[in-house]
Write a protein that holds these residues in place. Structure first.
Motif, short mmCIF file in Angstrom:
data_model
loop_
_atom_site.label_atom_id
_atom_site.label_comp_id
_atom_site.label_asym_id
_atom_site.label_seq_id
_atom_site.Cartn_x
_atom_site.Cartn_y
_atom_site.Cartn_z
N THR A 62 38.91 39.85 41.60
CA THR A 62 38.08 39.33 42.67
C THR A 62 38.89 39.27 43.96
O THR A 62 40.01 38.75 43.97
N GLU A 63 38.32 39.81 45.02
CA GLU A 63 38.94 39.77 46.34
C GLU A 63 38.01 39.00 47.27
O GLU A 63 36.82 39.29 47.34
N ARG A 64 38.57 38.02 47.97
CA ARG A 64 37.80 37.28 48.97
C ARG A 64 38.34 37.71 50.33
O ARG A 64 39.45 37.34 50.71
N ILE A 65 37.55 38.49 51.05
CA ILE A 65 38.00 39.11 52.28
C ILE A 65 37.44 38.33 53.47
O ILE A 65 36.22 38.26 53.67
N ALA A 66 38.35 37.72 54.24
CA ALA A 66 37.95 36.85 55.35
C ALA A 66 37.36 37.64 56.52
O ALA A 66 36.36 37.22 57.11
N SER A 67 37.95 38.77 56.89
CA SER A 67 37.41 39.53 58.01
C SER A 67 36.90 40.87 57.49
O SER A 67 35.74 41.01 57.17
N CYS A 68 37.76 41.85 57.40
CA CYS A 68 37.36 43.13 56.82
C CYS A 68 38.60 43.85 56.32
O CYS A 68 39.71 43.60 56.77
N ALA A 69 38.40 44.72 55.38
CA ALA A 69 39.49 45.52 54.82
C ALA A 69 38.92 46.87 54.41
O ALA A 69 37.83 46.94 53.84
N SER A 70 39.64 47.93 54.72
CA SER A 70 39.14 49.26 54.37
C SER A 70 39.49 49.64 52.94
O SER A 70 38.82 50.48 52.35
N ARG A 71 40.52 48.98 52.38
CA ARG A 71 40.94 49.32 51.02
C ARG A 71 41.22 48.06 50.21
O ARG A 71 41.62 47.04 50.74
N ILE A 72 41.01 48.20 48.92
CA ILE A 72 41.39 47.16 47.96
C ILE A 72 42.40 47.79 47.01
O ILE A 72 42.17 48.89 46.49
N LEU A 73 43.51 47.10 46.78
CA LEU A 73 44.52 47.57 45.84
C LEU A 73 44.30 46.89 44.50
O LEU A 73 44.39 45.66 44.40
N LEU A 74 43.99 47.67 43.50
CA LEU A 74 43.76 47.13 42.17
C LEU A 74 45.09 46.91 41.47
O LEU A 74 46.04 47.69 41.62
N GLU A 75 45.19 45.82 40.71
CA GLU A 75 46.45 45.40 40.11
C GLU A 75 46.89 46.22 38.92
O GLU A 75 48.07 46.31 38.63
N ARG A 76 45.96 46.76 38.15
CA ARG A 76 46.31 47.53 36.94
C ARG A 76 46.02 49.00 37.21
O ARG A 76 44.89 49.36 37.51
N VAL A 77 47.04 49.84 37.10
CA VAL A 77 46.85 51.27 37.29
C VAL A 77 47.49 52.02 36.13
O VAL A 77 48.40 51.50 35.50
N PRO A 78 47.02 53.24 35.84
CA PRO A 78 45.86 53.92 36.40
C PRO A 78 44.56 53.21 36.00
O PRO A 78 44.53 52.45 35.05
N VAL A 79 43.50 53.50 36.74
CA VAL A 79 42.25 52.76 36.63
C VAL A 79 41.13 53.62 36.06
O VAL A 79 40.98 54.78 36.42
N THR A 80 40.35 52.99 35.17
CA THR A 80 39.05 53.52 34.79
C THR A 80 38.05 52.51 35.31
O THR A 80 38.04 51.36 34.86
N LEU A 81 37.28 52.89 36.32
CA LEU A 81 36.39 51.95 36.98
C LEU A 81 35.12 51.73 36.17
O LEU A 81 34.56 52.67 35.62
N ILE A 82 34.70 50.49 36.12
CA ILE A 82 33.47 50.15 35.41
C ILE A 82 32.39 49.74 36.40
O ILE A 82 31.30 50.29 36.39
N SER A 83 32.67 48.78 37.29
CA SER A 83 31.67 48.40 38.28
C SER A 83 32.30 47.70 39.48
O SER A 83 33.37 47.11 39.37
N VAL A 84 31.61 47.79 40.62
CA VAL A 84 32.03 47.14 41.86
C VAL A 84 30.84 46.36 42.40
O VAL A 84 29.75 46.91 42.55
N VAL A 85 31.06 45.07 42.68
CA VAL A 85 30.02 44.21 43.24
C VAL A 85 30.54 43.64 44.55
O VAL A 85 31.63 43.06 44.59
N GLU A 86 29.77 43.84 45.62
CA GLU A 86 30.14 43.31 46.93
C GLU A 86 29.08 42.31 47.35
O GLU A 86 27.91 42.64 47.46
N ASN A 87 29.51 41.06 47.53
CA ASN A 87 28.60 39.98 47.94
C ASN A 87 27.36 39.89 47.04
O ASN A 87 26.24 39.75 47.52
N GLY A 88 27.58 40.02 45.74
CA GLY A 88 26.50 39.87 44.77
C GLY A 88 25.67 41.11 44.52
O GLY A 88 24.75 41.08 43.70
N VAL A 89 25.98 42.22 45.19
CA VAL A 89 25.20 43.45 45.03
C VAL A 89 26.07 44.52 44.38
O VAL A 89 27.13 44.88 44.93
N GLU A 90 25.64 45.02 43.21
CA GLU A 90 26.40 46.08 42.56
C GLU A 90 26.25 47.38 43.34
O GLU A 90 25.14 47.77 43.69
#
Length: 140
Positions: A62-90
């Protein structure tokens, strides 16, 4: 950033007693229990030094972004993505780009790079299959 493992790794050892024995890395007179303790100690030291977990785990970041960010760095790599939800919207997969090897998630809006805002929750599997894991292709 905050990663919580929902399916934690069952093994975080970076090698096995068999691998150490096969490579002749320790004297043959050294008991297996001693080799196992050395492996556990060394694996733990590597995680502390690098400040990361190498074993494959599934979890939620979970990332709580106060202003804006163009990228998010995921902690575990390499990644197999399952889902992304931004402000409650998948998001549909067209709403982001993933550099799976480096764990970089970039927001895409109308075919252009955009910014993440608010709370972003990423559910994914990341990390490596370690020697001795059930999925280890070498089985050692």
């Amino acid at each position: 950033m905050s990663f919580v493992a929902t399916v934690p790794a069952t093994n975080r050892l970076l090698t096995t007693v068999l691998n150490v024995r096969t490579r002749g890395s320790v004297p043959t007179t050294t008991p297996d229990e001693t080799v196992a303790m050395m492996i556990a100690s060394g694996s733990s030291a590597v995680e502390r030094y690098t400040e990361r977990v190498f074993a494959r785990e599934e979890g939620i970041q979970t990332e709580r972004i106060a202003s804006c960010a163009s990228r998010i760095l995921l902690e575990r790599v390499p990644v197999t993505l399952i889902s992304v939800v931004e402000n409650g919207v998948e998001l549909d997969p067209t709403g982001y780009d993933l550099d799976a090897e480096r764990g970089i998630l970039t927001r895409v809006v109308s075919d252009a790079y955009g910014n993440w805002t608010g709370t972003v929750t990423v559910t994914y599997e990341g990390g490596y299959v370690l020697p001795g894991d059930p999925d280890d292709p070498d089985g050692a």
